[in-house]
Design a protein around this motif. Structure first.
Motif, PDB file in Angstrom:
ATOM      1  N   GLU A 279      10.978  46.780 -70.066  1.00 31.42           N
ATOM      2  CA  GLU A 279       9.618  47.283 -69.817  1.00 31.42           C
ATOM      3  C   GLU A 279       8.595  46.167 -69.936  1.00 31.42           C
ATOM      4  O   GLU A 279       7.623  46.116 -69.167  1.00 31.42           O
ATOM      5  N   GLU A 283       5.980  44.961 -67.000  1.00 33.73           N
ATOM      6  CA  GLU A 283       4.542  44.817 -67.222  1.00 33.73           C
ATOM      7  C   GLU A 283       4.079  43.417 -66.824  1.00 33.73           C
ATOM      8  O   GLU A 283       3.001  43.246 -66.241  1.00 33.73           O
ATOM      9  N   GLY A 334      17.336  47.730 -68.848  1.00 35.51           N
ATOM     10  CA  GLY A 334      16.498  48.851 -69.244  1.00 35.51           C
ATOM     11  C   GLY A 334      17.194  50.174 -69.048  1.00 35.51           C
ATOM     12  O   GLY A 334      18.258  50.433 -69.601  1.00 35.51           O
ATOM     13  N   PRO A 462      10.255  55.104 -67.843  1.00 36.39           N
ATOM     14  CA  PRO A 462      10.864  53.771 -67.962  1.00 36.39           C
ATOM     15  C   PRO A 462      10.178  52.688 -67.139  1.00 36.39           C
ATOM     16  O   PRO A 462      10.345  51.514 -67.414  1.00 36.39           O
ATOM     17  N   ASP A 463       9.416  53.093 -66.134  1.00 32.83           N
ATOM     18  CA  ASP A 463       8.746  52.113 -65.281  1.00 32.83           C
ATOM     19  C   ASP A 463       7.238  52.320 -65.387  1.00 32.83           C
ATOM     20  O   ASP A 463       6.712  53.337 -64.912  1.00 32.83           O
ATOM     21  N   PRO A 464       6.509  51.390 -66.006  1.00 31.16           N
ATOM     22  CA  PRO A 464       5.055  51.560 -66.146  1.00 31.16           C
ATOM     23  C   PRO A 464       4.343  51.733 -64.809  1.00 31.16           C
ATOM     24  O   PRO A 464       3.339  52.448 -64.728  1.00 31.16           O
TER      25      PRO A 464
END
Length: 582
Positions: A279, A283, A334, A462-464
């Motif tokens: 993560e 980002e 991840g 799980p994915d911003p």
């Protein structure tokens, strides 16, 4: 009370810095032994030298034991004028030395078996210079940090790269505690803000890589004490605990230097495989996308891969491997254990034309690159096969062909409770603004919402980049009508319809066979009349139950978007089936 000798006291002070990192941090807790085996292969390093297999005796024994740990001990071990301290103090000093060297238990045992006088000779030779002047050494590190902050030069950074990779835990702990890591990140960030990409940027990246890849962190697999693991991973955990550290590192992908970009991709790819690190990398790629003003966060990575394949210098080859390795790591790291997440990440690279690029570079003479390409192709084929089986799709599917994808999806939705809301979604998309720019923005929102719904697990995103707003999918689904109950009601409804048709046929047969005179003339006539009454009663009960089921289905399905249309379609299908049966 016995007094502690100055040597032991200085040793304890010198090693006290390593204990400062024993308290687990929030992100240090997530680091596992996988980091030493799979992840921290950022740089191939050899393990500690094996102890020479020869008897320990005389001065040769001391020299052998010293050489085993990387020291160039003098061959002559003349006794020092310093008097020998008590045995317990010698043992304490020896344990502190072995702890600082990160020795395995078998090597420690060899040193413990040395005679006391030889232990003292070895300690004088190798500990005196390293720890007796601990205060002056700490002052030297402070001066180096001041230079690093105010006026760093290439030689200082070059020396620091070596020190951060090879110095013991005590030195690394002091470096981090005294702000060394923050200075490195600040200086690297300043270069990025100045859009300055030169040798200094490369050296700063090397320093951070050495800190994360310190051999103290690479020896985790030999230890089983959780506190020891945390202590040995101080370099890696400190970088992950520094807010925005990976963002600053990722911005260096804008460098024109193939070597710098390869270093960055190696770091990011390695962190992707650490629990919780994936993560942070995503980002960082989002920040890079905003800084570079690109439309897609992995656009620079795919372009870097293409650009590196235009040349075949050693640096180009390293960058090719680093780029493809990062792509595989970001897909499988991840939440990559989940098929939906892997396909979600793959779609981004497919959209950027990675398939065509892989086809064009498949003939390059780079064995390591071809290995990474094989990993990509094998993973894609396996995941596509799994998702086709899940959606009951026959054959292959061109993900870039909108018509082909839409037809396959419509086939999986047909004649199910999903079809009505699916058609409703398509109908409402016709109501989007006609202005192409406004429509694009609306489609972007729809895309993000669908991604968040598909990827969210246990209220975690799980994915911003796919988290558009605070949405708890599981709670919302729980509040909706239970689709399993609707499906059961559908089955009962169809069965009752079939039963009703069968009873109607039986009554028609009985009416045809019955005499015009309603009075029974014999036992058989009476039985037929009785059977007719029973069938009529069963038919009436079946019709009542059908009516109840219809009302229940209408009540439940009408709450869904397009539910009324779906009911009309089902009724039409039943009428058609009935007409065909007659």
């Amino acid at each position: 009370m016995a007094q502690t000798s100055p040597v032991v006291a200085s040793l304890k002070r010198a090693n006290s810095g390593s204990n400062l990192q024993r308290k687990p941090s929030s992100r240090a807790n997530m680091l596992t032994k996988q980091a030493s085996q799979d992840v921290l292969a950022i740089e191939r390093t050899s393990s500690l030298l094996a102890m020479p297999h020869r008897p320990v005796g005389g001065t040769d024994g001391v020299a052998s034991a010293s050489a085993a740990f990387g020291f160039s001990a003098p061959m002559m071990a003349s006794p020092s004028s310093v008097p020998m301290p008590p045995v317990d103090e010698i043992e304490t000093m020896l344990e502190l030395l072995m702890e600082d060297l990160n020795l395995t238990e078998d090597k420690k045992q060899v040193l413990r078996m040395l005679p006391t006088d030889r232990k003292w000779i070895m300690l004088q030779q190798h500990l005196g210079e390293r720890y007796r002047d601990g205060a002056s050494r700490d002052m030297q590190q402070d001066l180096e940090l001041q230079r690093l902050r105010d006026n760093p030069d290439k030689q200082l950074l070059t020396d620091l790269v070596v020190s951060l990779r090879s110095r013991p835990i005590r030195w690394i702990s002091n470096f981090i505690e005294n702000g060394g890591l923050n200075i490195l990140l600040e200086n690297l960030g300043d270069l990025g803000r100045q859009n300055r990409h030169d040798e200094f940027e490369e050296l700063y990246i090397k320093c951070l890589k050495s800190l994360m890849n310190n051999k103290a962190s690479l020896c985790i697999c030999r230890y089983h004490d959780p506190l020891a693991d945390l202590e040995l991973q101080i370099g890696l955990s400190a970088v992950l605990d520094s807010e925005g550290a990976l963002d600053i590192i990722a911005l260096s992908l804008q460098s024109p230097s193939p070597k710098t970009k390869a270093l960055v991709l190696e770091i990011l790819g390695a962190v992707c495989l650490i629990p919780g690190g994936h993560e942070c990398v995503l980002e960082g790629m989002d920040k890079l996308c905003a800084q570079a003003q690109t439309r897609f966060r992995f656009e620079i990575v795919v372009y870097t891969l293409w650009q590196s394949c235009q040349g075949m210098t050693p640096h180009d080859k390293d960058l090719q491997v680093a780029s493809m390795s990062f792509i595989n790591a970001v897909i499988c790291g991840g939440a990559g254990y989940n098929l939906d997440f892997r396909m979600h990440m793959r779609y981004e690279f497919l959209h950027l034309g990675l398939t065509q690029l892989v086809d064009s570079i498949g003939s390059l003479e780079n064995e390591l690159l071809q290995t990474q390409i094989d990993v990509w192709v094998a993973g894609l084929e396996a995941d596509e096969e799994e998702i086709f089986m899940k959606m009951d799709v026959d054959g292959e599917l061109d993900w870039d062909n909108a018509e082909e994808v839409a037809l396959a999806l419509a086939d999986t939705m047909g004649f199910s409770t999903c079809f009505a809301p699916y058609i409703s979604v398509l109908k409402h998309m016709f109501l989007l603004p006609a202005n192409p720019f406004q429509r694009m923005k609306f489609m972007f929102i729809i895309d993000k919402v669908v991604q968040q719904i598909v990827l969210q697990r246990d209220s975690e995103d799980p994915d911003p980049a796919a988290m558009l707003f605070d949405l708890d999918v599981r709670a919302m689904v729980a509040e909706l009508v239970d689709t399993d109950k609707i499906r059961d009601q559908e089955d009962k409804y169809r069965k009752q319809i079939e039963k009703s048709k069968r009873l109607e046929k039986e009554i028609e047969v009985l009416k045809t066979e019955a005499p015009k005179d309603p009075q029974p003339t014999g036992p058989s006539d009476a039985k037929n009349l009785e059977d007719g009454k029973v069938s009529a009663q069963q038919l009436a009960a079946a019709k009542r139950e059908i009516a109840e089921l219809e009302n229940l289905l209408k009540e439940r399905i009408s709450n869904l978007e397009g539910g009324g249309e779906w009911l009309e379609r089902v009724e039409q299908q039943l009428l058609t089936a009935k007409a065909n049966a007659l």
